[in-house]
Design a protein around this motif. Sequence first.
Motif, mmCIF file in Angstrom:
data_model
loop_
_atom_site.group_PDB
_atom_site.id
_atom_site.type_symbol
_atom_site.label_atom_id
_atom_site.label_comp_id
_atom_site.label_asym_id
_atom_site.label_seq_id
_atom_site.Cartn_x
_atom_site.Cartn_y
_atom_site.Cartn_z
ATOM 1 N N GLY A 127 32.967 111.391 -28.007
ATOM 2 C CA GLY A 127 33.214 110.258 -28.901
ATOM 3 C C GLY A 127 34.523 110.425 -29.637
ATOM 4 O O GLY A 127 35.523 110.857 -29.073
ATOM 5 N N CYS A 128 34.527 110.090 -30.923
ATOM 6 C CA CYS A 128 35.715 110.284 -31.740
ATOM 7 C C CYS A 128 35.836 111.766 -32.057
ATOM 8 O O CYS A 128 34.890 112.371 -32.554
ATOM 9 C CB CYS A 128 35.592 109.476 -33.029
ATOM 10 S SG CYS A 128 36.843 109.905 -34.251
ATOM 11 N N SER A 129 37.002 112.361 -31.776
ATOM 12 C CA SER A 129 37.100 113.818 -31.960
ATOM 13 C C SER A 129 37.069 114.225 -33.436
ATOM 14 O O SER A 129 36.887 115.382 -33.753
ATOM 15 C CB SER A 129 38.348 114.383 -31.280
ATOM 16 O OG SER A 129 39.372 113.452 -31.267
ATOM 17 N N PHE A 130 37.225 113.261 -34.334
ATOM 18 C CA PHE A 130 37.191 113.589 -35.759
ATOM 19 C C PHE A 130 35.774 113.506 -36.338
ATOM 20 O O PHE A 130 35.529 113.930 -37.468
ATOM 21 C CB PHE A 130 38.137 112.657 -36.528
ATOM 22 C CG PHE A 130 38.301 113.005 -37.980
ATOM 23 C CD1 PHE A 130 38.818 114.238 -38.362
ATOM 24 C CD2 PHE A 130 37.922 112.118 -38.977
ATOM 25 C CE1 PHE A 130 38.964 114.573 -39.697
ATOM 26 C CE2 PHE A 130 38.063 112.448 -40.322
ATOM 27 C CZ PHE A 130 38.584 113.676 -40.681
ATOM 28 N N LEU A 152 29.708 109.235 -32.365
ATOM 29 C CA LEU A 152 29.299 110.454 -31.686
ATOM 30 C C LEU A 152 29.466 110.365 -30.175
ATOM 31 O O LEU A 152 29.541 111.372 -29.488
ATOM 32 C CB LEU A 152 27.836 110.788 -32.014
ATOM 33 C CG LEU A 152 27.397 110.724 -33.465
ATOM 34 C CD1 LEU A 152 25.989 111.277 -33.617
ATOM 35 C CD2 LEU A 152 28.346 111.490 -34.369
ATOM 36 N N THR A 153 29.491 109.129 -29.649
ATOM 37 C CA THR A 153 29.503 109.002 -28.195
ATOM 38 C C THR A 153 30.691 108.217 -27.648
ATOM 39 O O THR A 153 31.200 108.536 -26.577
ATOM 40 C CB THR A 153 28.217 108.288 -27.718
ATOM 41 O OG1 THR A 153 28.035 107.108 -28.526
ATOM 42 C CG2 THR A 153 27.011 109.199 -27.861
ATOM 43 N N CYS A 186 39.727 104.009 -34.799
ATOM 44 C CA CYS A 186 38.548 104.333 -35.603
ATOM 45 C C CYS A 186 37.553 103.196 -35.494
ATOM 46 O O CYS A 186 37.934 102.028 -35.541
ATOM 47 C CB CYS A 186 38.968 104.544 -37.058
ATOM 48 S SG CYS A 186 37.578 104.793 -38.170
ATOM 49 N N HIS A 187 36.266 103.547 -35.355
ATOM 50 C CA HIS A 187 35.237 102.521 -35.181
ATOM 51 C C HIS A 187 35.067 101.638 -36.406
ATOM 52 O O HIS A 187 34.517 100.550 -36.313
ATOM 53 C CB HIS A 187 33.903 103.175 -34.801
ATOM 54 C CG HIS A 187 33.872 103.646 -33.384
ATOM 55 N ND1 HIS A 187 34.054 102.791 -32.329
ATOM 56 C CD2 HIS A 187 33.703 104.880 -32.848
ATOM 57 C CE1 HIS A 187 33.996 103.475 -31.199
ATOM 58 N NE2 HIS A 187 33.793 104.758 -31.492
ATOM 59 N N LEU A 188 35.532 102.116 -37.567
ATOM 60 C CA LEU A 188 35.407 101.296 -38.781
ATOM 61 C C LEU A 188 36.189 99.989 -38.652
ATOM 62 O O LEU A 188 35.903 99.019 -39.340
ATOM 63 C CB LEU A 188 35.935 102.064 -39.995
ATOM 64 C CG LEU A 188 35.139 103.272 -40.480
ATOM 65 C CD1 LEU A 188 35.904 103.996 -41.566
ATOM 66 C CD2 LEU A 188 33.772 102.845 -40.990
#
Lengths: 333, 327
Positions: free
Chosen positions: A296-299, A311-312, A328-330
């Motif tokens: 997922g997002c490495s952060f 996470l995915t 960013c998903h936000l």
Amino acid sequence: MSTEVLSIENLRLNFNTEHGTLHALRGVDLRVGTNEVVGLVGESGCGKTVLGLSVLGLNPMPPAELLEGSRILFKGRDIAGLNQDELTLIRGTGVSMIFQEPMTSLNPVFTVGEQIAESLKLRLQREQTKKTPRSGSASVEEDVLDALRLVRIADPERVAHRYPHELSGGMKQRVMIAMALAAKPSLLVADEPTTALDVTIQAQILRLMRDLMREVQTSILFITHDLGVIAEIADRVAVMYAGQIVEEANVHDLFIEPLHPYTQGLLASLPRLSDLDREIEQLPGSVPDALSPPEGCSFHPRCGHAMNQCLTIPPKLVTPRSGHKVACHLYQK
Amino acid sequence: MQPLLSVRDLVKHYGAERATAVGRLLRRSEKVVHALDGVSFDVSQDETLGVVGESGCGKTTLARVVLLLTPPTSGAIEFEGVDITQLPKHEVRQLRSKMQIIFQDPISSLDPRMRVRDIVAEPLVATGEENRDLILQKVRSILEKVGLSSDSMNRFPHQFSGGQRQRIGIARALVCNPRFLVLDEPTSALDASIQAQVLNLLRRLEKDLRLSSIFISHNINVVCYMSDRIVVMYAGEIVETAPTRELLGKPLHPYTQTLLASVPRTDPSHRRSDEKIVGEQPSPVNPPPGCRFHPRCPYAFEKCRSVRPDHVTVGTDRWAACHLLTG
């Protein structure tokens, strides 16, 4: 766009090591326009130096390996797949590089003048097909002195006859810049050029680079871990994390309104003279291992806003505001 | 109240010993490095004194000499009212449990072949503690205080990240309950996000354990964040000292002004444009006469080139060494 000097597209680069595959660059997109200073900022191991070296084809292959679909366009020409001979033509004349350690980048057994003359002669040889070179050692010597004058060295005749160990760190870095700019490159890749220098000398060198950029008409890809330095010199900033660019914006937008939680965390972690009462905030954890970056997002393991999809699903670079990109998903619709 | 540490006219010249004995014998003029030249300051109980200055100004020499890791050429270092430069060797060894140091490089300052529990226990063993259970108990409790789990005790330094290694170094310095700590560039090798973790940890520990300290760094933002008072060093001398906020609000010495103006702002709308800074720090082998900053100083006048400036007291708790202040 025709004004782009450098355009990196979907650059993916692995290092095949005995411990496994190290994912150094994982799909990097970055553009540098004419007469633009692009700051590339990130912490150790994020891939910023590898990215800088890629532009000059300086990563040893193997163990490095460029993945299918990676493109590095220099003035519109893809240089990602060129062989060493073709790259040599571009290095020094089209693209130059300066490094963090001026001590180890200069040859200790030649004088500064001889080393600058060498780079000038190489450039002349390469350009021979295009126009008649100026001949004779007298003109080369004069060019060496001009190169030293360009970087505001007050007594070029004396410095030209010095060996690197006889010069201070600041002077050595001026000499490196002189060598890099002697060939009037269209793009300068500067990897932590002021990190080894004292703060008053750093201020002098940053000022010099800003002035020279205008005089020589060079674009700069400025790589550093220091957000303060970025704020002083960059027009546009790209923030790297774990081999990817997570945010990219105009320098003012990035510092006034950072969008990515990582950028926000980095800025909040710095003590500032203007605001000593503020408790600095700490990002939990540390940067991920490039051998096995998180899904997922490495952060997400360090992020206070992490949601299920973080996470995915790796977030894509989106543009929630004009000229301001963030992965960013936000901000994904 | 009497200060915890009081340093007077501290001088450290490297090569001076040879210049007097062997050098004279060989009739050769040895080069003397003037690392510290007449440095004086106090550190009060519970106070953090920050030391700023550029490479070669004598910061690290100061750290080492104050702890007698290297002997001073001359001068006095009073700790708890006793001049420790006059103590016999075995008493200096006992003193080490009260005065400790944290180094910059968490990699080279930890022995790669020792387990964490032995590294952290070493100061206790060195000061004569023999009860193994007590040692283990102290090690466990200090590791917990610095945020390391007790299962890290049996691991080796290379199994930790940079930030964790620095925590091991902090635990080693604190295990024998010192009153006084010297921190020499403790976060300079760390990334920004990790640096913040370590700085906040240090601030908390200094408060909880009532530590007094000297905090040394080339990073002015970090020193000012950590310190109550600042001394500014240039070419082996202190040029100015003041409470942190007063120093930032109104730096008196031209070098302090230059130094503070050179710090990147982290604010692109306030870029520096008018640097008056020229030149570089002088060689410590042959420092300039008079005020050592005069070759770079935009305000230098005749007197500065020949007369060494005295400390001029300003207000209650600050002074600077500059002829401009005497008028």
